[in-house]
Structures are given as structure tokens and as C-alpha cells.
Design a protein around this motif. Structure first.
Motif, PDB file in Angstrom:
ATOM      1  N   ALA A 195      39.738  46.063  41.009  1.00 53.89           N
ATOM      2  CA  ALA A 195      39.281  44.678  41.049  1.00 53.89           C
ATOM      3  C   ALA A 195      39.179  44.164  42.483  1.00 53.89           C
ATOM      4  CB  ALA A 195      40.213  43.794  40.231  1.00 53.89           C
ATOM      5  N   TYR A 196      40.152  44.513  43.316  1.00 52.29           N
ATOM      6  CA  TYR A 196      40.140  44.029  44.705  1.00 52.29           C
ATOM      7  C   TYR A 196      39.402  44.983  45.638  1.00 52.29           C
ATOM      8  CZ  TYR A 196      41.778  42.551  49.275  1.00 52.29           C
ATOM      9  OH  TYR A 196      41.828  42.148  50.576  1.00 52.29           O
ATOM     10  N   GLN A 197      39.710  46.262  45.537  1.00 49.43           N
ATOM     11  CA  GLN A 197      39.195  47.209  46.521  1.00 49.43           C
ATOM     12  C   GLN A 197      37.700  47.486  46.369  1.00 49.43           C
ATOM     13  OE1 GLN A 197      40.888  48.143  49.037  1.00 49.43           O
ATOM     14  NE2 GLN A 197      42.910  47.448  48.371  1.00 49.43           N
ATOM     15  N   LEU A 198      37.175  47.466  45.158  1.00 52.34           N
ATOM     16  CA  LEU A 198      35.784  47.869  44.941  1.00 52.34           C
ATOM     17  C   LEU A 198      34.831  46.692  44.772  1.00 52.34           C
ATOM     18  CD1 LEU A 198      36.261  50.929  42.549  1.00 52.34           C
ATOM     19  CD2 LEU A 198      36.213  50.868  45.044  1.00 52.34           C
ATOM     20  N   SER A 199      35.349  45.480  44.734  1.00 54.09           N
ATOM     21  CA  SER A 199      34.472  44.323  44.533  1.00 54.09           C
ATOM     22  C   SER A 199      33.434  44.137  45.637  1.00 54.09           C
ATOM     23  CB  SER A 199      35.309  43.052  44.379  1.00 54.09           C
ATOM     24  OG  SER A 199      36.123  42.836  45.517  1.00 54.09           O
ATOM     25  N   PRO A 200      33.703  44.472  46.919  1.00 50.92           N
ATOM     26  CA  PRO A 200      32.653  44.315  47.932  1.00 50.92           C
ATOM     27  C   PRO A 200      31.408  45.150  47.663  1.00 50.92           C
ATOM     28  CG  PRO A 200      34.785  44.514  48.991  1.00 50.92           C
ATOM     29  CD  PRO A 200      34.995  44.825  47.546  1.00 50.92           C
ATOM     30  N   GLY A 201      31.546  46.247  46.933  1.00 50.90           N
ATOM     31  CA  GLY A 201      30.391  47.080  46.599  1.00 50.90           C
ATOM     32  C   GLY A 201      29.737  46.692  45.298  1.00 50.90           C
ATOM     33  N   ARG A 202      30.043  45.498  44.776  1.00 47.34           N
ATOM     34  CA  ARG A 202      29.496  44.986  43.517  1.00 47.34           C
ATOM     35  C   ARG A 202      29.825  45.905  42.349  1.00 47.34           C
ATOM     36  NH1 ARG A 202      26.029  40.659  43.598  1.00 47.34           N
ATOM     37  NH2 ARG A 202      25.525  39.880  45.670  1.00 47.34           N
ATOM     38  N   PHE A 203      31.004  46.497  42.398  1.00 46.77           N
ATOM     39  CA  PHE A 203      31.441  47.338  41.299  1.00 46.77           C
ATOM     40  C   PHE A 203      31.768  46.476  40.089  1.00 46.77           C
ATOM     41  CE2 PHE A 203      35.118  49.037  38.952  1.00 46.77           C
ATOM     42  CZ  PHE A 203      34.536  50.190  38.437  1.00 46.77           C
ATOM     43  N   SER A 204      31.381  46.944  38.910  1.00 48.28           N
ATOM     44  CA  SER A 204      31.669  46.254  37.673  1.00 48.28           C
ATOM     45  C   SER A 204      32.234  47.260  36.680  1.00 48.28           C
ATOM     46  CB  SER A 204      30.401  45.619  37.090  1.00 48.28           C
ATOM     47  OG  SER A 204      30.670  44.961  35.873  1.00 48.28           O
ATOM     48  N   PRO A 205      33.479  47.066  36.199  1.00 46.09           N
ATOM     49  CA  PRO A 205      34.067  48.031  35.261  1.00 46.09           C
ATOM     50  C   PRO A 205      33.171  48.260  34.046  1.00 46.09           C
ATOM     51  CG  PRO A 205      35.724  46.467  36.010  1.00 46.09           C
ATOM     52  CD  PRO A 205      34.405  45.969  36.518  1.00 46.09           C
ATOM     53  N   ARG A 206      32.906  49.536  33.789  1.00 46.84           N
ATOM     54  CA  ARG A 206      32.098  49.983  32.656  1.00 46.84           C
ATOM     55  C   ARG A 206      30.666  49.449  32.688  1.00 46.84           C
ATOM     56  NH1 ARG A 206      36.511  50.109  27.624  1.00 46.84           N
ATOM     57  NH2 ARG A 206      38.086  51.313  28.780  1.00 46.84           N
ATOM     58  N   GLY A 207      30.252  48.925  33.811  1.00 45.70           N
ATOM     59  CA  GLY A 207      28.883  48.447  33.952  1.00 45.70           C
ATOM     60  C   GLY A 207      28.593  47.143  33.252  1.00 45.70           C
ATOM     61  N   TYR A 208      29.633  46.425  32.807  1.00 48.62           N
ATOM     62  CA  TYR A 208      29.425  45.153  32.121  1.00 48.62           C
ATOM     63  C   TYR A 208      29.141  44.059  33.150  1.00 48.62           C
ATOM     64  CZ  TYR A 208      31.974  47.607  28.379  1.00 48.62           C
ATOM     65  OH  TYR A 208      32.399  48.518  27.442  1.00 48.62           O
ATOM     66  N   ASN A 209      28.231  43.149  32.819  1.00 49.94           N
ATOM     67  CA  ASN A 209      28.013  42.022  33.711  1.00 49.94           C
ATOM     68  C   ASN A 209      28.987  40.906  33.373  1.00 49.94           C
ATOM     69  OD1 ASN A 209      26.950  40.568  31.491  1.00 49.94           O
ATOM     70  ND2 ASN A 209      24.883  41.275  31.919  1.00 49.94           N
ATOM     71  N   SER A 210      28.948  39.838  34.150  1.00 56.25           N
ATOM     72  CA  SER A 210      29.964  38.793  34.042  1.00 56.25           C
ATOM     73  C   SER A 210      29.859  37.997  32.746  1.00 56.25           C
ATOM     74  CB  SER A 210      29.870  37.837  35.237  1.00 56.25           C
ATOM     75  OG  SER A 210      28.561  37.316  35.357  1.00 56.25           O
ATOM     76  N   THR A 211      28.740  38.113  32.008  1.00 55.09           N
ATOM     77  CA  THR A 211      28.647  37.403  30.736  1.00 55.09           C
ATOM     78  C   THR A 211      29.560  38.014  29.681  1.00 55.09           C
ATOM     79  OG1 THR A 211      26.808  38.767  29.913  1.00 55.09           O
ATOM     80  CG2 THR A 211      26.241  36.830  31.223  1.00 55.09           C
ATOM     81  N   LYS A 212      30.062  39.217  29.936  1.00 61.79           N
ATOM     82  CA  LYS A 212      30.958  39.883  28.984  1.00 61.79           C
ATOM     83  C   LYS A 212      32.427  39.586  29.263  1.00 61.79           C
ATOM     84  CE  LYS A 212      27.346  41.660  27.144  1.00 61.79           C
ATOM     85  NZ  LYS A 212      26.828  41.043  25.895  1.00 61.79           N
ATOM     86  N   GLU A 213      32.704  38.718  30.220  1.00 60.87           N
ATOM     87  CA  GLU A 213      34.075  38.326  30.530  1.00 60.87           C
ATOM     88  C   GLU A 213      34.267  36.852  30.178  1.00 60.87           C
ATOM     89  OE1 GLU A 213      34.564  39.009  34.646  1.00 60.87           O
ATOM     90  OE2 GLU A 213      34.063  41.137  34.551  1.00 60.87           O
ATOM     91  N   LEU A 214      35.368  36.524  29.532  1.00 57.91           N
ATOM     92  CA  LEU A 214      35.649  35.151  29.147  1.00 57.91           C
ATOM     93  C   LEU A 214      36.726  34.566  30.052  1.00 57.91           C
ATOM     94  CD1 LEU A 214      35.679  35.217  25.230  1.00 57.91           C
ATOM     95  CD2 LEU A 214      33.849  34.470  26.761  1.00 57.91           C
ATOM     96  N   LYS A 215      36.534  33.310  30.438  1.00 56.03           N
ATOM     97  CA  LYS A 215      37.516  32.590  31.239  1.00 56.03           C
ATOM     98  C   LYS A 215      37.954  31.332  30.499  1.00 56.03           C
ATOM     99  CE  LYS A 215      37.893  35.000  35.082  1.00 56.03           C
ATOM    100  NZ  LYS A 215      37.228  36.209  34.557  1.00 56.03           N
ATOM    101  N   TYR A 216      39.273  31.204  30.366  1.00 58.99           N
ATOM    102  CA  TYR A 216      39.875  30.021  29.757  1.00 58.99           C
ATOM    103  C   TYR A 216      40.748  29.325  30.800  1.00 58.99           C
ATOM    104  CZ  TYR A 216      38.659  31.771  25.066  1.00 58.99           C
ATOM    105  OH  TYR A 216      37.999  32.207  23.938  1.00 58.99           O
ATOM    106  N   ILE A 217      40.908  28.026  30.635  1.00 54.73           N
ATOM    107  CA  ILE A 217      41.869  27.259  31.429  1.00 54.73           C
ATOM    108  C   ILE A 217      42.713  26.450  30.460  1.00 54.73           C
ATOM    109  CG2 ILE A 217      42.215  25.543  33.241  1.00 54.73           C
ATOM    110  CD1 ILE A 217      39.526  26.295  34.402  1.00 54.73           C
TER     111      ILE A 217
END
Length: 906
Positions: free
Chosen positions: A148-170
Motif C-alpha cells: 500500500a505504501y511502497q508501491l503506490s507511487p507506481g500506481r499499483f492497484s491490488p489485483r488490478g481493481y480500480n478505486s470504485t471497488k473499495e468502500l470508505k466509511y466514516i
């Protein structure tokens, strides 16, 4: 839909109740070095699904415990995670000895510390409990934590999922935008200290706050009682988009009257960032208040925050331009005006948010969390617009030497680029003002050049209610309902007329093709030939009204060697376009409320874990269901018409993974394989077609993709000082069919539908092979680390225009020139591999009275900066940019990126 909900809820709500003698366990947590109480530590007993937080004096109480041996898991951003074994006897309440923990003081990046506490993996832990718990091990996934931290500068995305597949709650309330499906991180910018706490669910695993999502879910805990009492001041320096950051946070903790208050103020600033012509101005405010009563049985929290920002953007360009200017950080968006740099692409955002959340501890086995949130977003992005004038962009392809065939002209333009004269290599604001002034002198007040602001505003309300229940020792149930309303307002305004009097509200692309049709060129037939002044709305104006409700339930069963879960979610979605202008190209379906699009979707998931013992386990997860298309993708050309493809339907997703998890005293990690199949998806590609001379929306529907691969994460602790990390993945993300495509121009000239040959084309814009190797050294609260990261199999995004069926039908295999053009047209460009190196150093200084100073410095360098884009900047557009002619690659990082952070806690 109500009948379906009642049936599934009744089917999935088993109850198992029995009574036994239960006792309380009391303890306190103190710092191993400071000997001071450590508040805000989360203490979890997974065997009983009990979770409490230490108070201001570091104390906690576990109620309703049965006699036996258990493992307490202690975690917080302030400490190194720790596990301890306790025994509850049947002679009365148990008073524990003080539990000593290693304090970390919440570094900017906890993952870079990489310290494993010796007692966390002590040999006694394995046999301490009759039932082996997998929850804590699975939630602290080493692969995800390291990448999550080390590979984010290279636009790495786990399993190739885009950000619409992640949910954020507050605070238990969902905050993904219903139009685009993403979470707006700018809304919590410079509020790092307020957004550190929370729960994370990896991929489709079950959680305490949501049904989950393919890419995982996170619930940010902003309740005032969750913060450590005291204050924290942080100052940071970096050489990225901004160079200064400051944050101050203060929390009272829970007082005797049950009140807790936490407030934070932050900001980020640069008059010019690392990229020429960029700037950054941001101030953030947050206030959280909470009231607890009846001994914590009820808790009502209120939180409000806002993070307005204004920033100048960098822009992508061609390889030829970077080489001509000898500047891989070249930014075409700015030029000099009155001796000062002015950026034409400026983002202005304002995102006030408020949340009210109530927690009701019904009894020791049941908890109900209900929250409602309201969010307003004002988002504007300025851009140049022109009419009856040459393209003002300095890197327009007709201004590049490679555009010309005459060698002498090529030489002339090459010399102009290499001269470094900003009046040629950057935007020429003086020429734009002059063109408007000349037009005004000729009796025409209409703007030739202007700056427009494209607005994407949003108002959203969300309601979520979640029930957590425990039935006996082995069975847990989590169920919830949610309801949301979103109104997305899309329009553009006149930001700056550059000396002109007004702009004429007609479509310039329609005028060039339908110049004799007065009505067709109008953007609004209700107000034809309208003159629009600064601040006025023109071009397009429409709303998207989106409604959704959902209900879900997940059952979990745990035993000595087997865990399993199963669940279902039912969702109803409805959206509708409401046009505010009657467009001349589509007068019948652009104004007023359009068709209602409704979808009912079901998602099922389940998982099984076999625990050989406390150190080795196998897990399997599977999910299948349907998802409504996002409104952003559903409409063909939403700015001018209500039209969608015929028979619009939900897409389907199947996902499965198999993992081996090990957790030994010195060696821990996960090895896994995964495959995800997407069916009947929709994608919208938008671009300017230079041949047709108009703006195109290219819709792909019936899209199938496959994402599969192998991933590994491991950490090895050599001794109390040295540790080593390894995390990486080898994936393959590609299109598995040839979908249909609808090509539609916004001037009404082009409406074409034909098959697009996308089968076996790779998903672009992200590395499919990536990994990191790190070394950590810790001594006397000094933290030193180094990481080498690599990225490979990174493809440029494929352009559907190049792969239309008609392009293949006309190819003559016996014509060498045609075959060469065919290969260039259809071959997907692949970026070369890239490597980065990260270095970090930090130190915690403990002072008197629980005060401390935290210092850390990290630097990052891209070793082969001429081969790939990184550093968090835009990686590249699609292969519409013809890489064989113009390079098509975009370079943004050069030299060393650094981040210096100093925090003082009191």
C-alpha cells in the motif's frame, strides 16, 4: 423487493442462545519505557468478539467472560501490536498485572517501521486458547500493508481493481460518491491525525461495519472518544505538489461527565510545487464531540470537517516535447502574465461534511450502530476554451517539429523549442488578450479565448444502521441496512473572459458541420444566441438524481480448527437525468427529467478457513453477484442528451481466492492466488477526434475482463534489531471478449455502433507485476529502513477507436505498407520496467509527563526515470496518441523526492 428482503433475512438469521457463569477482567496498559498509561489502545478478544478501548488512565474492563484461557490482542497507532495470554478463573473477577507495550507515537508511515514484538509471536500463544483465532492475523495482511505504501507511487492497484471497488466509511456511514463510485480523499486532506483510527476489511472478508466490497472496505473512526487525550503538533516538508504542511490536534478524552471533544486544524501550502507553474493552498478544520451515558451503553457522536483546497495542475505531454526542452517535468499548463506564472488548469474544491452517529450497546452480546451523514461538494476545474482562433496550447501536435515534412521547417521549430523562450514553449497569455482586444476593436465583443470552469458539484445524504450480535461462543451475526440520495450537478461557467465582453453560447463543433442550421448549433434552444458573461452558466447544465437502498447480513462461525462465513446483500438503485438546457442537437431528450433507470442486484459471498494450528491456516473466499452500472458510465453523452444504450443492465462479478497464511515467531506472511471475472461491464472513453473535428464519447458495453494472479507477502525478524520484508504480485489483467461499442459525438455528427476487438488486450494504466523488498533496523527507538521497489508489465491504455471491426475488414495482408500500419494501429505499447529506492530514518524522543518528539525522514528516487511515470503523477493517456509518431509517453519524476516530518505530542 420487500418480500425478498424478508425471506433472506429470515433464512440467514439463526439464533443459538445459552447461559453460563460470566465474569469481568480488568487491566491497564502502560508504556514499556515511559511507564505512563497508554490510552486509546484497542483490546480485542476474538473468541468472544469483545473489543474495548483503554481510557485516559490506560485502563480497560472485559465483561461477560467465561472461565478459560484467552489471547488479548492490543493494537493502536501509538504502539507496536501485541498479544498476551490471560486466564479467567471461576472464583470471581480477574485483575491483570499491568501490560507493557512499545510506544511508537504514530509515525507518518507505521508500515515502514516493521517491528514485530517478541511477545506477539510467543510460543505460548499457540496453545493458550482452546479455539485458535484467525481474525487478527487475517486483518493485518502483510502483502497489503507493505504494498500500500511502497508501491503506490507506481500506481499499483491490488489485483488490478480500480478505486470504485473499495468502500470508505466514516463512523459507520458510507461516503463513496454514487455517481463515479469513488471516495474523495481531498475532503479529509491535512486531517491525518483525525483519520488514523479505524477498521479495515481486506477484499471480500467479513467485517463489523459493512457487507464489504471486492477491493475491501475501511471504516474511519472519528469519534472523539477514540483519540488519545492531549495534543499533537506536526510540521512537514516535502518537494512534491506542496512543500509545507502543518497540523495541530487536541483531544480531551472522555471526561467524568461522559463528554469527549477532539479538534484539529491543518494546512498544506506551496507558492510553486516541484512542477513549474503548480501551486497548492489548503486549510482544513475538524471538530468531533461525543456524549456517553448509562455507563457507555449509549454514545452519540457528532463530527464536522471541511478541507477547502485550490491547486494548480500539471499536464501530460509528448516524449518529443520532454526531449526538446530537456525537462522531464515540463508542464504545458502555464505561461507568464504580467511577469507572473499563471496556470490555466486550476482546481478549486470545497467539501463540508457532517455526521451524527449513535452506538447502542443493547447488552453484552449485541450492539446497534446507526449514523447519518451529509456531504456537499463544490468542485471546479478551469480550462482554456477558444472559438475562431488557433489552438493556444504550446505542445499542440501541429507546433512540434515532427509534424512537418520539410526539414528546414523542422529545424526552425526545433530551434524555437530549444531556445527556452516561454512565449513559445509555454502558454502565451498576452497573445490571447490581444486577440480578444482586436476582436473588440472590430466591434465584436465575443471572446476568442476564455477560461471556463467545469463544475461537478454534489449533495449527498447517507443513512447506515448495523447490528452486531453474538449468539453463544461460536456464532456471530452482522446485519445492516442503508439508504442514500445523491444529486450530482454538472455544468460549466465563465471564469475569465480575458478582456472580452461575453461568450456566445453556441457549440463551435456543431457550427463547423451544421453552419446552415441555426437551431442545431444552440446549446440551449430555450435561450438561443445567448450572450453569457463572467460567472454565467453556458455549454451544458444537468443534474443526476441517484437513489439507493440496501440490506445485508453475514453470519460467521468459529471453532477450534474451522471458521466459515456466508452472507447476502440486496440492493436497489435508481437514477435519472434532469436536464436544465434544451440542446439543439437533441431537443427531444435533453431538457427536463429523463427516463428512470432501476436495478435490483443481489450479491452472495462465503469463505472457509482451516486452522492447522495457531501458526498455519488455509483460507478460501468466493463471491458472485450483480452490480448496477455507475451513472457516470451509463449515459452516452450526458452533457447533451438523456440517451443510454438500449437494454442497459447490471454487470456481474465472480471472484475467488485461495491463501496459505503462516505466523511463526520469526517468519510470517501470506501466499495466495486469485481470479476475478467481470461480465457485462460498461466503459466510457472520451477524446477529441482530430479527423472528425469534434469531441467523442465511445461507450463499450458487454465488456468481459479477467483479473488473475499470484501474490505473496512475508516478513522475517532476524533478532530484536533486524527485520526483512518481501511483498509482490504477478498478475494478468486483460479483456476476455470483443464487446460492442457505440461512438457518439457531442456535435451530433457521429453516431456509429460496431464491435470492438478488445479480446486479449491488457488493462492499461497499472503495473501487473510489482514487488518490494525492505530492510528495517531498530535500536534505542531509532528506526532505519530501505526498500527497493520494481514495476513491470505496464501497458498504455488501449483506445477502442483503433480496434473497431471496420479497421480490420479493410486490411490487405499482401500490402506491406498496409500491414505495417495495421501493426502500429493495433499493437498495445508496453512501458519498460522501472525501479525505485526508498530510504527512511526516524527517532522517537520520550520526554517528561508523557511528552514525546517524533522525527522521520524518507527519500525516494526513480532509478530509470526516462522509462516510466511515477511519483503520484499522471501516467499517460491511451494509445490514441500514436506512440510511433509522438512518443506517447509521459515522464514526471526526476531526482529525489523527500518527506521530512516532525511531531510533538503532549
Amino acid at each position: 423487493m420487500k418480500q425478498k428482503l424478508l425471506f433472506f433475512m429470515a433464512f440467514l438469521l439463526p439464533c443459538l442462545l445459552f447461559a453460563q457463569s460470566r465474569y469481568s477482567v480488568k487491566g491497564n496498559v502502560i508504556g514499556a519505557v515511559s511507564n505512563d498509561p497508554v490510552p486509546g489502545v484497542i483490546v480485542t478478544v476474538t473468541e468472544h468478539d469483545i473489543q474495548v478501548t483503554t481510557d485516559a488512565d490506560g485502563r480497560f474492563t472485559l465483561r461477560n467472560m467465561q472461565p478459560g484461557k484467552y489471547v488479548l490482542h492490543l493494537n493502536s497507532v501509538m504502539i507496536t501490536p501485541k498479544s498476551v495470554t490471560i486466564e479467567v478463573n471461576d472464583l470471581g473477577d480477574t485483575e491483570l498485572d499491568p501490560i507493557r507495550v512499545t510506544e511508537l507515537n504514530a509515525n507518518e508511515d507505521i508500515s515502514m517501521i516493521g517491528i514485530i514484538d517478541a511477545e506477539m509471536v510467543d510460543d505460548d500463544v499457540e496453545s493458550a486458547s482452546q479455539d485458535v483465532s484467525s481474525t487478527v492475523i487475517l486483518s493485518n495482511d502483510i502483502f497489503l500493508n507493505r504494498t500500500a505504501y511502497q508501491l503506490s507511487p507506481g500506481r499499483f492497484s491490488p489485483r488490478g481493481y480500480n478505486s470504485t471497488k473499495e468502500l470508505k466509511y466514516i463512523n459507520g456511514v458510507e461516503f463513496n460518491d454514487q455517481n463515479r463510485g469513488v471516495f474523495n480523499y481531498a475532503s479529509i486532506g491535512a486531517l491525518n491525525d483525525m483519520t488514523r483510527n479505524g477498521d479495515v476489511t481486506n477484499f471480500t472478508a467479513p467485517s463489523r461495519f459493512t457487507f464489504g466490497a471486492l477491493g475491501g472496505a475501511e471504516n474511519i473512526d472519528m469519534r472523539a472518544s477514540s483519540y488519545t487525550p492531549g495534543g499533537k503538533l506536526t510540521l512537514s516538508y516535502t518537494n512534491r505538489n506542496y512543500y509545507l504542511r502543518g497540523m495541530f490536534t487536541y483531544s480531551t478524552g472522555v471526561n467524568d461527565n461522559g463528554w469527549a471533544v477532539t479538534a484539529s486544524v491543518g494546512g498544506r501550502y506551496s507558492h510553486e510545487g516541484n512542477i513549474d507553474g503548480t501551486f497548492y493552498n489548503n486549510v482544513s478544520l475538524a471538530l468531533s464531540a461525543e456524549k456517553q451515558w448509562e455507563g457507555g451503553k449509549h454514545s452519540l457522536s457528532m463530527v464536522a470537517f471541511v478541507s477547502p483546497v485550490q491547486r494548480g495542475q500539471q499536464g501530460s505531454s509528448y516524449r518529443e516535447v520532454y526531449e526538446l526542452t530537456d525537462n522531464y517535468l515540463y508542464n504545458p499548463n502555464w505561461g507568464y502574465q504580467n511577469g507572473k506564472k499563471r496556470n490555466a488548469r486550476v482546481v478549486t474544491a470545497f467539501d463540508p461534511t457532517a455526521i451524527i452517529s449513535h452506538v447502542w450497546k443493547i447488552n453484552d452480546n449485541m450492539r446497534l450502530t446507526t449514523g447519518i451523514g451529509a456531504h456537499y461538494q463544490r468542485y471546479g476545474n478551469t480550462a482554456l476554451n477558444w472559438y475562431n482562433g488557433p489552438d493556444p496550447r504550446p505542445d499542440y501536435y501541429r507546433y512540434l517539429p515532427s509534424y512537418f515534412e520539410n526539414e528546414s521547417v523542422q529545424m526552425l521549430y526545433r530551434d524555437l523549442w530549444r531556445s527556452g523562450d516561454p512565449s513559445f514553449t509555454q502558454l502565451n497569455w498576452d497573445n490571447m488578450y490581444l486577440a480578444n482586444a482586436n476582436n473588440l476593436r472590430n466591434g465584436n465583443g465575443a471572446a476568442i479565448y476564455m477560461v471556463e470552469e467545469r463544475r461537478s458539484d454534489l449533495f449527498e445524504t447517507s443513512l447506515n444502521s448495523t447490528l452486531n450480535a453474538r449468539f453463544g461462543r461460536h456464532l456471530n451475526l452482522t446485519a445492516g441496512v442503508g439508504a442514500r440520495f445523491t444529486q450530482s450537478r454538472q455544468f460549466k461557467t465563465v471564469d475569465d473572459l480575458l478582456g472580452a465582453e461575453y461568450v456566445l453560447d453556441i457549440d463551435k463543433f456543431s457550427e463547423q458541420d451544421f453552419s446552415g442550421d441555426h437551431d442545431k448549433i444552440q446549446n440551449d434552444l430555450l435561450r438561443p444566441d445567448r450572450k453569457v458573461y463572467e460567472g454565467g452558466i453556458f455549454g451544458y447544465n444537468f443534474n443526476l438524481n441517484i437513489y439507493s437502498v440496501n440490506a445485508w447480513v453475514v453470519n460467521q462461525y468459529t471453532s477450534r480448527h474451522w471458521d466459515y462465513y456466508y452472507g447476502m446483500k440486496l440492493t436497489y438503485t435508481n437514477f435519472q437525468r434532469d436536464g436544465k438546457m434544451m440542446n439543439g442537437r437533441y431537443p427531444d431528450d435533453s431538457y427536463g427529467k429523463g427516463a428512470n433507470h432501476s436495478f435490483t442486484d443481489i450479491m452472495l459471498k462465503g469463505g472457509l478457513t482451516y486452522k492447522f494450528n495457531g501458526r498455519h491456516m488455509l483460507t478460501a473466499n468466493v463471491s458472485y453477484g450483480s452490480e448496477a452500472p455507475l451513472p457516470y458510465d451509463a449515459y452516452i453523452s450526458p452533457r447533451i442528451t438523456d440517451r443510454t444504450i438500449s437494454n442497459i443492465e447490471s454487470g456481474r462479478v465472480f471472484s475467488a481466492d485461495l491463501n496459505y497464511i503462516f505466523s511463526m515467531p520469526k517468519f510470517a506472511g501470506r501466499i495466495g492466488v486469485f481470479q476475478t471475472n467481470f461480465y457485462d461491464q460498461m466503459e466510457r472513453n472520451s477524446y477529441y477526434d482530430g479527423i472528425e473535428g469534434t469531441f467523442i464519447n465511445h461507450i463499450l458495453y458487454g465488456v468481459n475482463r479477467i483479473h488473475r494472479g499470484f501474490e505473496v507477502g512475508a516478513t522475517y525478524k532476524l533478532d530484536d534489531h533486524w527485520s526483512f520484508d518481501l511483498a509482490g504480485t504477478v498478475g494478468e489483467y486483460y479483456y476476455s471478449n470483443n464487446p460492442n461499442g457505440l461512438r457518439h459525438s457531442e456535435n451530433g455528427k457521429v453516431v456509429e455502433e460496431e464491435k470492438v476487438y478488445m479480446k486479449d488486450v491488457y488493462v492499461g494504466g497499472m503495473p501487473q507485476i510489482a514487488g518490494t523488498f525492505g530492510i528495517r533496523y531498530f535500536i534505542n527507538y531509532w528506526f532505519l529502513g530501505a526498500n527497493v521497489n520494481w514495476f513491470a508489465r505496464n501497458y498504455i491504455e488501449a483506445a477502442p477507436l483503433r480496434r473497431q471491426a471496420s479497421n480490420y475488414e479493410t486490411v490487405n495482408p499482401y500490402d506491406p505498407e498496409m500491414m505495417e500500419a495495421y501493426r502500429k494501429l493495433t499493437t498495445q505499447e508496453r512501458f519498460p520496467s522501472a525501479y525505485t529506492i526508498d530510504l527512511s530514518v526516524g527517532k522517537i524522543f520520550y520526554l517528561r509527563n508523557r511528552q514525546s518528539i517524533n522525527f522521520n525522514l524518507s527519500v525516494n528516487n526513480l532509478l530509470n526515470k526516462e522509462d516510466i511515470c511515477t511519483g503520484g503523477y499522471e501516467q499517460g493517456r491511451s494509445d490514441l496518441d500514436y506512440p510511433d509518431r509522438f512518443g506517447g509517453k509521459y515522464y514526471y519524476m526526476q531526482g529525489i523526492n523527500c518527506f521530512l516530518n516532525v511531531s510533538y505530542r503532549f
